[in-house]
Design an enzyme around this catalytic site. Structure first.
Site, PDB file in Angstrom:
ATOM      1  N   SER A 148      -8.790   6.556  -5.502  1.00 45.19           N
ATOM      2  CA  SER A 148      -7.740   5.567  -5.761  1.00 45.19           C
ATOM      3  C   SER A 148      -7.577   5.448  -7.274  1.00 45.19           C
ATOM      4  O   SER A 148      -8.486   5.821  -8.029  1.00 45.19           O
ATOM      5  CB  SER A 148      -8.173   4.210  -5.186  1.00 45.19           C
ATOM      6  OG  SER A 148      -7.354   3.157  -5.663  1.00 45.19           O
ATOM      7  N   TYR A 161     -14.197  -2.702  -3.741  1.00 50.79           N
ATOM      8  CA  TYR A 161     -13.339  -1.527  -3.555  1.00 50.79           C
ATOM      9  C   TYR A 161     -13.436  -0.610  -4.779  1.00 50.79           C
ATOM     10  O   TYR A 161     -13.580   0.610  -4.642  1.00 50.79           O
ATOM     11  CB  TYR A 161     -11.899  -1.998  -3.333  1.00 50.79           C
ATOM     12  CG  TYR A 161     -10.916  -0.898  -2.977  1.00 50.79           C
ATOM     13  CD1 TYR A 161     -10.846  -0.390  -1.677  1.00 50.79           C
ATOM     14  CD2 TYR A 161     -10.038  -0.378  -3.929  1.00 50.79           C
ATOM     15  CE1 TYR A 161      -9.934   0.598  -1.347  1.00 50.79           C
ATOM     16  CE2 TYR A 161      -9.129   0.608  -3.600  1.00 50.79           C
ATOM     17  CZ  TYR A 161      -9.075   1.093  -2.308  1.00 50.79           C
ATOM     18  OH  TYR A 161      -8.169   2.084  -1.980  1.00 50.79           O
TER      19      TYR A 161
HETATM   20  P1  NAD Z   1      -4.285   2.524   6.469  1.00 54.20           P
HETATM   21  O1  NAD Z   1      -4.943   1.227   6.689  1.00 54.20           O
HETATM   22  O2  NAD Z   1      -2.827   2.664   6.667  1.00 54.20           O
HETATM   23  O3  NAD Z   1      -5.003   3.645   7.336  1.00 54.20           O
HETATM   24  C1  NAD Z   1      -6.388   3.785   7.349  1.00 54.20           C
HETATM   25  C2  NAD Z   1      -6.818   4.512   8.623  1.00 54.20           C
HETATM   26  O4  NAD Z   1      -8.239   4.634   8.560  1.00 54.20           O
HETATM   27  C3  NAD Z   1      -6.480   3.713   9.894  1.00 54.20           C
HETATM   28  O5  NAD Z   1      -5.915   4.558  10.863  1.00 54.20           O
HETATM   29  C4  NAD Z   1      -7.824   3.173  10.335  1.00 54.20           C
HETATM   30  O6  NAD Z   1      -7.937   2.983  11.725  1.00 54.20           O
HETATM   31  C5  NAD Z   1      -8.779   4.254   9.815  1.00 54.20           C
HETATM   32  N1  NAD Z   1     -10.143   3.754   9.633  1.00 54.20           N
HETATM   33  C6  NAD Z   1     -10.520   2.571   9.076  1.00 54.20           C
HETATM   34  N2  NAD Z   1     -11.847   2.453   9.120  1.00 54.20           N
HETATM   35  C7  NAD Z   1     -12.316   3.589   9.716  1.00 54.20           C
HETATM   36  C8  NAD Z   1     -13.609   4.044  10.036  1.00 54.20           C
HETATM   37  N3  NAD Z   1     -14.701   3.296   9.811  1.00 54.20           N
HETATM   38  N4  NAD Z   1     -13.740   5.268  10.618  1.00 54.20           N
HETATM   39  C9  NAD Z   1     -12.646   6.007  10.884  1.00 54.20           C
HETATM   40  N5  NAD Z   1     -11.391   5.618  10.617  1.00 54.20           N
HETATM   41  C10 NAD Z   1     -11.236   4.408  10.030  1.00 54.20           C
HETATM   42  O7  NAD Z   1      -4.695   2.909   4.969  1.00 54.20           O
HETATM   43  P2  NAD Z   1      -4.061   3.969   3.930  1.00 54.20           P
HETATM   44  O8  NAD Z   1      -3.330   3.206   2.908  1.00 54.20           O
HETATM   45  O9  NAD Z   1      -3.411   5.081   4.643  1.00 54.20           O
HETATM   46  O10 NAD Z   1      -5.402   4.455   3.233  1.00 54.20           O
HETATM   47  C11 NAD Z   1      -5.927   5.773   3.374  1.00 54.20           C
HETATM   48  C12 NAD Z   1      -6.886   6.038   2.232  1.00 54.20           C
HETATM   49  O11 NAD Z   1      -6.169   5.995   0.994  1.00 54.20           O
HETATM   50  C13 NAD Z   1      -7.993   4.988   2.092  1.00 54.20           C
HETATM   51  O12 NAD Z   1      -9.196   5.615   1.710  1.00 54.20           O
HETATM   52  C14 NAD Z   1      -7.478   4.090   1.008  1.00 54.20           C
HETATM   53  O13 NAD Z   1      -8.493   3.366   0.359  1.00 54.20           O
HETATM   54  C15 NAD Z   1      -6.812   5.107   0.115  1.00 54.20           C
HETATM   55  N6  NAD Z   1      -5.827   4.518  -0.808  1.00 54.20           N
HETATM   56  C16 NAD Z   1      -4.742   3.840  -0.343  1.00 54.20           C
HETATM   57  C17 NAD Z   1      -3.835   3.287  -1.240  1.00 54.20           C
HETATM   58  C18 NAD Z   1      -2.619   2.545  -0.795  1.00 54.20           C
HETATM   59  O14 NAD Z   1      -1.936   1.964  -1.662  1.00 54.20           O
HETATM   60  N7  NAD Z   1      -2.274   2.488   0.464  1.00 54.20           N
HETATM   61  C19 NAD Z   1      -4.065   3.437  -2.606  1.00 54.20           C
HETATM   62  C20 NAD Z   1      -5.177   4.113  -3.058  1.00 54.20           C
HETATM   63  C21 NAD Z   1      -6.053   4.667  -2.134  1.00 54.20           C
END
Ligand code: NAD
Length: 257
Positions: A148, A161
């Site tokens: 991130s 985080y």
């Molecule tokens: P999201 O919440 O839309 O999707 C996350 C997915 O991970 C969901 O389908 C959930 O069921 C699954 N999940 C959660 N805990 C789990 C576990 N213990 N085991 C298996 N699956 C699990 O989130 P996103 O925004 O798509 O995030 C994806 C990745 O990108 C994450 O690592 C997040 O930290 C990172 N990220 C997101 C953003 C953002 O702005 N959305 C920014 C930086 C980094």
């Protein structure tokens, strides 16, 4: 011969039912990969999100769903066995599953800290640890971790985080060193604000925070899961053969200030 960029490859994407993981799984499938969709749930988290299975069906991709929690070592091993049994091995591991809570350090319940570290960092370590055996025998071994912007710089109200994602960034560099001689590329993505379920509540309800996020993003919009999936495709493809230990920012300039 197929001109698809991941033809014949096998990918396992954690957290692939929603958001960024959903888009990565769909893109990899469209580019010819067989995909193991590994998540604790099948359905996407947002009502207007398309099911990853419908997206994979639409492009004619081979896929398997495994119910897998990245904090559960046995479930990870089972998911990797599914990749082996159904598709003959593993070429690409995408450590995408992640969770986010907002709190300053002094107000963070230790259970919340533990949960974030377990999913975001320990999960990446465990899945990588167990996937490496398969990746070593692949001719195209890749690990792509979801870090991130908060794994590169600090961010307000996000102590646990930031700790977890800082760990992911440096674990990425460390793994890149140890497995370079096996020709396994290990890279990370550092997204900025991407419109997914992870931040939907704040985007929709917290005008002040929304304005802060907009002001911190020089590009005139937030990111989409597809923006991140495009970068993931580069890191999964042969075109990034000599790129390893890199944390690629997909952040609309957030960290360019
Ligand atoms: P999201 O919440 O839309 O999707 C996350 C997915 O991970 C969901 O389908 C959930 O069921 C699954 N999940 C959660 N805990 C789990 C576990 N213990 N085991 C298996 N699956 C699990 O989130 P996103 O925004 O798509 O995030 C994806 C990745 O990108 C994450 O690592 C997040 O930290 C990172 N990220 C997101 C953003 C953002 O702005 N959305 C920014 C930086 C980094």
């Amino acid at each position: 011969m197929s001109d698809k960029r991941l033809a014949g490859r096998v990918a396992l994407v954690t957290g692939a039912s929603s958001g960024i993981g959903n888009a990565i799984a769909a893109k990899f499938g469209a580019e010819g990969a067989s995909v193991v969709v590994a998540d604790i749930r099948r359905e996407p988290k947002l009502e207007d999100e398309q099911s990853v299975f419908d997206r994979l069906d639409a492009v004619g991709a081979d896929y398997e769903f495994v119910e897998m929690d990245v904090t559960d070592e046995d479930a990870i091993i089972d998911a990797l066995e599914t990749a082996q049994a159904e598709f003959g091995g593993l070429d690409i591991l995408v450590n995408n599953a992640g969770i986010y809570f907002q709190n300053q350090a002094h107000e963070t319940p230790i259970d919340e800290y533990d949960a974030i570290m377990d999913v975001n960092l320990r999960g990446v370590f465990l899945a990588s640890k167990h996937a490496l055996e398969s990746l070593k025998v692949s001719d195209h071994g890749k690990i792509i971790n979801l870090s991130s912007i908060y794994g590169l710089v600090g961010g307000p109200n996000s102590a646990a985080y930031c700790a977890s994602k800082g760990g992911v960034s440096n674990l990425t560099r460390q793994l890149a060193l140890d497995y370079a001689s096996d020709e396994i590329n290990v890279n990370a993505l550092a997204p900025g604000i991407i419109e997914t379920a992870q931040n939907a509540e704040w985007r929709e309800t917290d005008e002040e925070l929304l304005a802060d996020w907009q002001a911190s993003t020089p590009w005139p919009r937030f990111g989409t899961p597809e923006d991140v999936a495009d970068a993931a495709l580069f890191l999964a493809s042969d075109e990034s053969e000599f790129v390893t230990g890199h944390v690629l920012r997909v952040d609309g300039g957030w960290t360019a200030w």
